[in-house]
Design a protein around this motif. Sequence first.
Motif, mmCIF file in Angstrom:
data_model
loop_
_atom_site.group_PDB
_atom_site.id
_atom_site.type_symbol
_atom_site.label_atom_id
_atom_site.label_comp_id
_atom_site.label_asym_id
_atom_site.label_seq_id
_atom_site.Cartn_x
_atom_site.Cartn_y
_atom_site.Cartn_z
ATOM 1 N N ASP A 116 0.553 -1.372 0.165
ATOM 2 C CA ASP A 116 -0.628 0.063 0.268
ATOM 3 C C ASP A 116 0.907 1.413 0.280
ATOM 4 N N THR A 133 -13.568 -1.577 -2.419
ATOM 5 C CA THR A 133 -13.224 -3.066 -2.415
ATOM 6 C C THR A 133 -11.654 -3.350 -3.072
ATOM 7 N N ASN A 175 -7.396 -5.278 -0.540
ATOM 8 C CA ASN A 175 -7.422 -6.795 -0.006
ATOM 9 C C ASN A 175 -8.113 -6.186 1.298
ATOM 10 N N THR A 176 -8.769 -5.005 1.930
ATOM 11 C CA THR A 176 -9.724 -4.678 3.209
ATOM 12 C C THR A 176 -10.508 -4.265 3.326
ATOM 13 N N SER A 177 -11.523 -5.096 1.600
ATOM 14 C CA SER A 177 -12.984 -4.643 1.831
ATOM 15 C C SER A 177 -13.817 -3.340 1.678
ATOM 16 N N ASN A 200 -12.081 1.697 5.397
ATOM 17 C CA ASN A 200 -10.132 2.112 5.182
ATOM 18 C C ASN A 200 -10.630 3.374 4.578
ATOM 19 N N LYS A 244 -9.543 5.575 -1.255
ATOM 20 C CA LYS A 244 -8.593 3.978 -1.347
ATOM 21 C C LYS A 244 -7.915 4.157 -3.196
ATOM 22 N N LYS A 246 -0.921 -4.753 7.717
ATOM 23 C CA LYS A 246 -2.176 -4.861 6.265
ATOM 24 C C LYS A 246 -3.178 -3.535 8.041
ATOM 25 N N ALA A 247 -3.071 -4.825 8.982
ATOM 26 C CA ALA A 247 -4.515 -4.325 9.799
ATOM 27 C C ALA A 247 -3.993 -2.562 10.390
ATOM 28 N N GLY A 272 -2.483 0.649 5.765
ATOM 29 C CA GLY A 272 -2.221 -0.685 6.042
ATOM 30 C C GLY A 272 -0.192 -0.877 5.819
#
Length: 556
Positions: free
Chosen positions: A363, A414, A420-422, A425, A432, A469-470, A475
Motif C-alpha cells: 500500500d 473494495t 484486500n481490506t473490503s 479504510n 482508496k 495490513k491491519a 495498511g
Amino acid sequence: MLRSWRTRLIVLAICCDSILATPSPRSLAPTVVLDQATFVGVTDGVTDKFLGVPFAQPPTGDLRFRLPQPNDPYNGTHTATAFGPSCPQQALTLPLPSGLASDAIDFIVNSVFQVVTPSNEDCLTLNVFTPAGTRPGANLPVVAVTCTLGTLSLILTGSYDGGVIVQRSVELGEPVIYVSVNYRCRTIAFGFLASQEVKDAGLGNFGLWDQRQGLKWIQKYIAAFGGDPTRVTIWGESAGAISVALQMLTNGGNPEGLFRAAFMESGSPIPVGDITNGQKYYDDLVSETGCAGSADTLECLRQLPFDTLNAAVDKSPGIFAFQSLNLAWLPRVDGVFLTDTPQNLVLQGSVADVPFVTGDCDDEGTLFSLSNINITTQSELADYLTSNYMSSVPESLNSEFLTPMLEAYPADVTQGSPFNTSDLNALTPEYKRLAAMQGDLVFQAPRRFFLQQRSDKQSTWSFLSKRLKALPALGSVHSSDLLSFYGPADATDYLINFVNNLDPNGQSLLKWPQYSTEAPQLLTMLDGIPALEITSDTYRVEGMNVLTNLSIQFPI
C-alpha cells in the motif's frame, strides 16, 4: 501488532572466525587510522561504531549548490562517537486528518517521519558499524546505506540502528560492515535545486553526487575498518532506494567499481523529466529570498544566510502538500548525472550490470493520499490527475491516458488501497482509489518496468511486503517494510545473505526465486503464519501499463 514489530531482539555473540578479534571491553574504545589521523569510536562489545566521519568538505558558503569536494587528507585525532548533524530537512506538516485512528497517527509520527535535530548544512558525514574487534585485512563485505528523511531520522534516534544488521550478520556467521551515508536530501532544494540556471551552470542532483562521493570514500578507506572495497552493496529505502536505482543508471551504467550489487526498498527508476521542470519552484525561491533582481540568481542564493534560504525552502510544496508525489525538488535530467529520463536510460541499457533486489510495500500510496482527502468525486479526481500528473500531456491526448486509468482503477472501494481490506479504510469515496493510483505510478509500476527490462540480462529478485495490513487507513504502508529489515528477522537474513553471496537465499529461509518475465515471482511477506510465501507479480497489469506509458511519454 505494530508494537510487536518494533521489538528489537539484541543477541550478544562472539565470532570465533580468525578474521575477527575478541570483542573489546566497553572501556576500550576502538580506533582506526585514516591517512595521518586516528579516529576514536565507541563499542558496546558487539559492534564497533565510528560515527559522524566527514567524507567531503562542508557544502557551505561558496560550495553551496555545487558538487561535493573531497576532503583533504585527515590529520590529528578525531572523536567519532556521535552522529553528525542531519542535512537540512524541509519543515513538514504531517497529514493527520480528523478521524484517523490512533494507531495510524502513532505510526506516521513515530515510525515514519521524526524531526531530527540538530541539522546543519555541514552534514556530509557517514557512520561505520563493524563487528567488534574487526581488524584491517578481514575483507568483510560492505552494505552502504543512503540515508534521507525518515530513514535517517530513525537511524539517528536509534530505531533503525545499523548495529542490528551487523549483530545479526555475526550470528549468521556472515559478518558484514554497515556504512550509512548522509547526503543533501532528495526532497529539498539544498540537494536537488532545479532550473535552467542550474542546468546552464552544468550542475544539479547534488545529493546524488554526494552519495557518489561517499562511495568513493568507502573505496579509499573501508579497508582500514576491515572491509573489502570490491564487495560493496548499495542499499536504500524510499528516496534512498530511488537514489540506488539512479546510481545504477548514471555514467552509462558503469559503476566504476564503486559497488557490486544493489538492494532497493520502495524505490526504482522514477518517472522524472528535465531539470527545467523545477523552474517555477526555483523562481519562487528566488522571489521569496529577494534574489530576483540579481544578475546571477544562483550565486545570490549561494551567498544567502542559511536561515533566510531555509525559511524560503520551507515554503516550497513538501511531500505532504496537495500535489503529493509530484514533488517540487526531485532528481531530474541534468545532462550530466542523468543524461536522459530514468525510464529511457533503462530502455537504452544504461544500467549497471550487477545483481539487484527491488521490492515494495503493498500500500505504497496510502500515506501520500492523506493530503488529498478533499477529493471526493470522480470529477475532482480526474481534474487532479490531469492538472497534477498529466500537466504536460496535450489536452487532445488526455482521454488516451485518463479514461483507461479510471477504468483500471475503478471507484469500487473494495479494489482500492489498502488492498484486500473490503470496504474498510474508505476515508472518502475516492481515497482508496487515489492511493492505488499514486502508489502504482511512483513505486509499483516503475519497479515492474525495471524488472521486465532487466531480469533477462542480470540476476534480479523482487519482494512485496503485506505486513501491518491491519494498520487503519494505511495498511502495508510505505516504509513499513523497514521494520522487517532492521530485525533480526527473515528480511534481515535475506539482506545479509545477498550482501555476502550476491544471492538472498540461505539457512532455512523459504527459497526466493529469481525474477523473470516468464515467471515474475515475488517473495511476499505476510503477517502471521506463514510469514512468507511466493506469489506472482501479475496484479493490476492493465493499470500499471497505462501508468508506465504515461511516465515514459510525459515524465513529471
